[in-house]
Design a protein around this motif. Structure first.
Motif: not given
Length: 829
Positions: A621, A647, A696, A705
């Motif tokens: 991430h 994301l 979400a 994410a």
């Protein structure tokens, strides 16, 4: 490290006191020497001057040391991490005078926080409410308020709303009594005075003249000329520090010496006295423009004084500039009165006068380093030059090596207090840089002076200056890129004392290893054959050893350190508070998962593992502690692709990753649940998260994410199963288990989110790891890993290893014979 617990200002004042006492002793010797040899003051006056100097030294030392004793030793908030509300802070409205140029810098990222752009403004508080004062401070301005502070000029008077906290970071704010955090724009009380407005115009003109140059040169040239490093790239600044060339961008005595040499000429010109062991740096003669124009001594001294004051105004009165200016003014005073110029006397007098005028200079590392470097040049430099010339070194090379080595020997123990490392390339890099410094500085000053008259002419001069400045960039970048450029060293005062001992030992051993030619059995050239052979053998051995240390070839490093162990299947790198996992494909190739928070640490770990090719880099991430080290992973390596999460948050860090990838022409792809990949015959993996179909609300935020992998390492019927969970929190961990099939059991688990307390224990029970790896930084502010998590993993039967205590961790063996090896080392950051 001692630097984390001790207040370095105590060490600094002790060292400065020692320098003062040494300077006083040198002054005593040179004053008496002057009385005897140069028919100067009568012996009685010389003795009186000596006594006064010694007394002043003692008084100044006490005055300089006194503020240090009152400094707080408890850790305080630093400029890198301003907090929204601090219980010890005080909100005030103050009147202040700007004392220096605002400087932008990027705060180091901590944990999930992205890098922050900050502005620091040196100032003097004139009034707090109805109380008048004169207190030096550093004003910290956040990025949202920086626009109204960025263009302030020294001597501007302001009124500002601030929050106050004691400053306990002398390396960043050496002469500040407090750190002020500004809230909102300032209110102008009085504009800057005329000299400062003129200096600001000259500085901005130099920047404008350099606008068309490449980024490195555009940032370096103003720093080299007037100390303006506002546009110096961060990585180039790191390269200059790693090679001990940082003094080039911190205006000091070298810059002023270059300028005054144009006026006065070199002290080594024919007919003058060269620098000798007693610090005589010239006689009453002078050369340069003054000599060519036939100017009188007093006129020359007056012009030199005016030039010095202009230099200080334009380059700003930083501690090292003040030291250089005071030393130069004392030398000019000697010139005006027709007396010899003595380096040590001028240095001692300058240090004493400046500390009496401003005792807070005792807290300035820049002031101390400038004084020490000059002392080294005046004391050891001439003697070492003579020693090298006696061993048949070319005169210019002997002088350059001796001067550089002397300055390094005096300054290196102090730099240990700032950063516990020793640059092994400092001497050669300084020698390579030396021929380019004077041309770049003089051409830069010419561009500065010409710009108000003609911008095209200034741009032309900047183009000429860019040639030697580009050479300095090349030296710094290539020198810092060597694997062994920097050697980790113990920190604090013990580390400084250890370096002093090592330096003294080397100085003692060098003459014995490289002796004078023996008087017996000489050949036709006057050298002994045995002596020449011995020197050649020693030179070859030294060159081979230096090359091995600097280049650190992986094969040799593995023999010397035993790292990485043969047959390693996974490595968890100790890169501070962050994640970086390496899955080998071949001897020099690996899949890398995350890059940690620091490029240097990431590069160092991969270099030690011998990794030069990366078919895939997975960034789980976009938080800084997983992605900010990406430039270090890319450095000198072939990377096939970068795989990222679905994301794009936080957007700032995502943009930085995209920029780095685009600059290196590396494709960026998205990870998807269910994706399967292989790399070589012994490594395959499946992406088990993120799931684009998951609502979400079930698992919001960048942590949830994270790309999670289930990898299989090894060939044959007995491979290792490894789970890498990124920074998944309980909501996403539970979703991984619900969407099945169950990912466990596994042999090795990279524990999610650095071992935080936020774990889904149903998933942990399903995974039931035999070995749990936790990647976290020593003394991190988040309390990672959680004691509850460590206890829970052990209750499941896992052996827990953590990078903050064990260093690098390598996993070896198979499912049946699982083992691990650790590699403790000094911090790489």
């Amino acid at each position: 490290m001692l630097l984390a617990t001790d207040n370095p200002r105590h060490h600094l004042s002790r060292l400065l006191a020692a320098v003062l006492l040494t300077s006083a002793a040198a002054t005593t010797t040179t004053v008496l020497h002057t009385a005897d040899l140069h028919q100067g003051p009568i012996p009685a006056l010389a003795t009186a001057a000596t006594t006064t100097t010694a007394a002043t030294t003692a008084a100044t030392t006490a005055a300089a040391a006194e503020p240090t004793a009152a400094e707080p030793t408890a850790a305080e908030p630093t400029a890198a991490e301003p907090t929204a509300a601090e219980p010890t802070a005080t909100e005030l409205t103050v009147d202040l005078t700007v004392a220096g140029d605002p400087r932008g810098r990027t705060a180091h990222a901590r944990g999930t926080a992205p890098a922050q752009a900050l502005l620091t403004v040196p100032a003097v508080v004139d009034r707090v409410g109805a109380t008048a004062t004169h207190t030096p401070v550093t004003v910290l301005v956040r990025s949202q308020d920086a626009g109204s502070w960025r263009d302030l000029v020294p001597s501007t008077r302001l009124r500002a709303d601030v929050r106050v906290a004691p400053s306990d970071d002398p390396s960043r704010h050496p002469s500040a009594a407090a750190l002020l955090t500004a809230h909102g724009p300032p209110h102008l009380l009085a504009p800057p005075d005329l000299p400062q407005r003129a200096a600001a115009r000259l500085r901005s003109g130099l920047r404008a003249a350099c606008d068309h140059l490449p980024p490195d040169t555009r940032g370096l040239l103003p720093g080299l000329v007037v100390g303006d490093t506002s546009r110096l790239p961060d990585d180039l600044a790191d390269a200059f520090r790693a090679t001990d060339l940082g003094h080039l961008t911190a205006v000091s005595g070298a810059n002023l010496a270059i300028v005054l040499t144009v006026l006065l000429g070199s002290a080594a010109r024919p007919g003058t006295t060269t620098t000798d062991a007693d610090g005589v740096i010239g006689t009453v003669g002078r050369g340069g423009l003054a000599g060519r124009l036939g100017l009188s001594l007093r006129t020359t001294a007056a012009l030199g004084t005016a030039l010095t004051f202009v230099f200080v105004t334009v380059c700003r009165p930083d501690p090292s500039v003040l030291r250089a200016a005071a030393t130069g003014l004392i030398g000019l005073l000697a010139l005006a009165t027709g007396r010899p110029r003595h380096g040590l006397s001028a240095l001692a007098g300058a240090v004493l006068v400046l500390l009496l005028a401003d005792p807070l200079l005792a807290h300035s590392y820049g002031f101390l380093l400038s004084s020490l470097a000059t002392a080294g040049l005046l004391t050891l430099g001439p003697r070492w030059t003579a020693t090298l010339r006696a061993r048949r070194w070319p005169p210019h090379l002997a002088s350059a090596v001796a001067a550089t080595a002397a300055a390094q020997a005096f300054c290196a123990p102090v730099t240990i207090l700032l950063a516990p490392r020793v640059s092994l390339v400092a001497l050669p890099c300084n020698l390579l840089a030396e021929p380019a410094v004077a041309p770049a500085t003089l051409l830069g000053f010419a561009a500065l002076a010409v710009d108000p008259l003609s911008r095209p002419a200034a741009r032309f001069l900047a183009d000429l200056a860019a040639v030697p400045a580009g050479w300095l960039v090349t030296v710094a970048r290539h020198g810092s890129a060597l694997p062994g450029a920097v050697l980790a060293w113990p920190g604090g005062l013990p580390g400084a004392l250890l370096l002093v001992v090592v330096t003294v030992a080397l100085c003692w051993a060098a003459p014995h290893l490289w002796p004078h030619p023996r008087p017996a059995v000489r050949d036709s050239t006057g050298h002994t054959r045995f002596g020449r052979r011995r020197r050649r053998v020693l030179a070859v051995l030294a060159a081979v050893l230096l090359a091995a240390v600097l280049l650190r070839p992986p094969a040799l490093t593995r023999i010397a350190t035993g790292w990485p162990p043969p047959g390693w299947r996974l490595a968890s790198c100790d890169i501070g508070q962050g994640d970086m996992t390496v899955l080998p494909v071949s001897a020099d190739s690996a899949v890398v998962v995350d890059a940690g928070p620091d490029p240097k640490a990431a590069d160092a770990c991969l270099r030690e593992l011998g990794i030069t090719r990366i078919p895939l880099l997975v960034l789980t991430h976009f938080h800084a502690d997983h992605a900010e080290g990406l430039p270090g992973v890319l450095h000198g390596r072939a990377v096939g692709a970068i795989e990222v999460t679905t994301l794009d948050a936080p957007p700032g860090e995502r943009a930085r990753v995209t920029h780095w990838a685009a600059s290196a022409h590396i494709p960026v792809v998205r990870a998807h649940r269910g994706e399967r990949r292989t790399a070589g015959p012994g490594l395959s993996w499946e992406v088990i998260w993120p799931d684009e179909d998951a609502p979400a609300a079930d698992a919001p935020g960048p942590n949830n994410a994270s790309v999670a992998l289930l990898a299989t390492v090894g060939t044959g019927p007995d491979p290792l199963r490894i789970a890498l969970l990124g920074d998944l929190e309980p909501a996403a961990q539970a979703a991984v288990l619900e969407r099945g099939p169950p990912p466990g059991p596994v042999d090795v688990l990279k524990v999610a989110h650095h071992g935080s307390a936020n774990q889904d224990w149903n998933l942990m029970a399903a995974l039931r790891p035999r070995l749990a790896l936790i990647s976290c930084g020593a003394g991190n502010p988040y309390g990672h890993p959680s004691a509850h998590t460590v206890t829970g993993l052990r209750a499941l039967g896992a052996t827990v290893l953590r990078t903050d205590r064990n260093g690098d961790i390598a996993v070896l063996g198979t499912h049946r014979e699982l083992s691990a090896a650790t590699h403790p080392h000094p911090p790489r950051t």
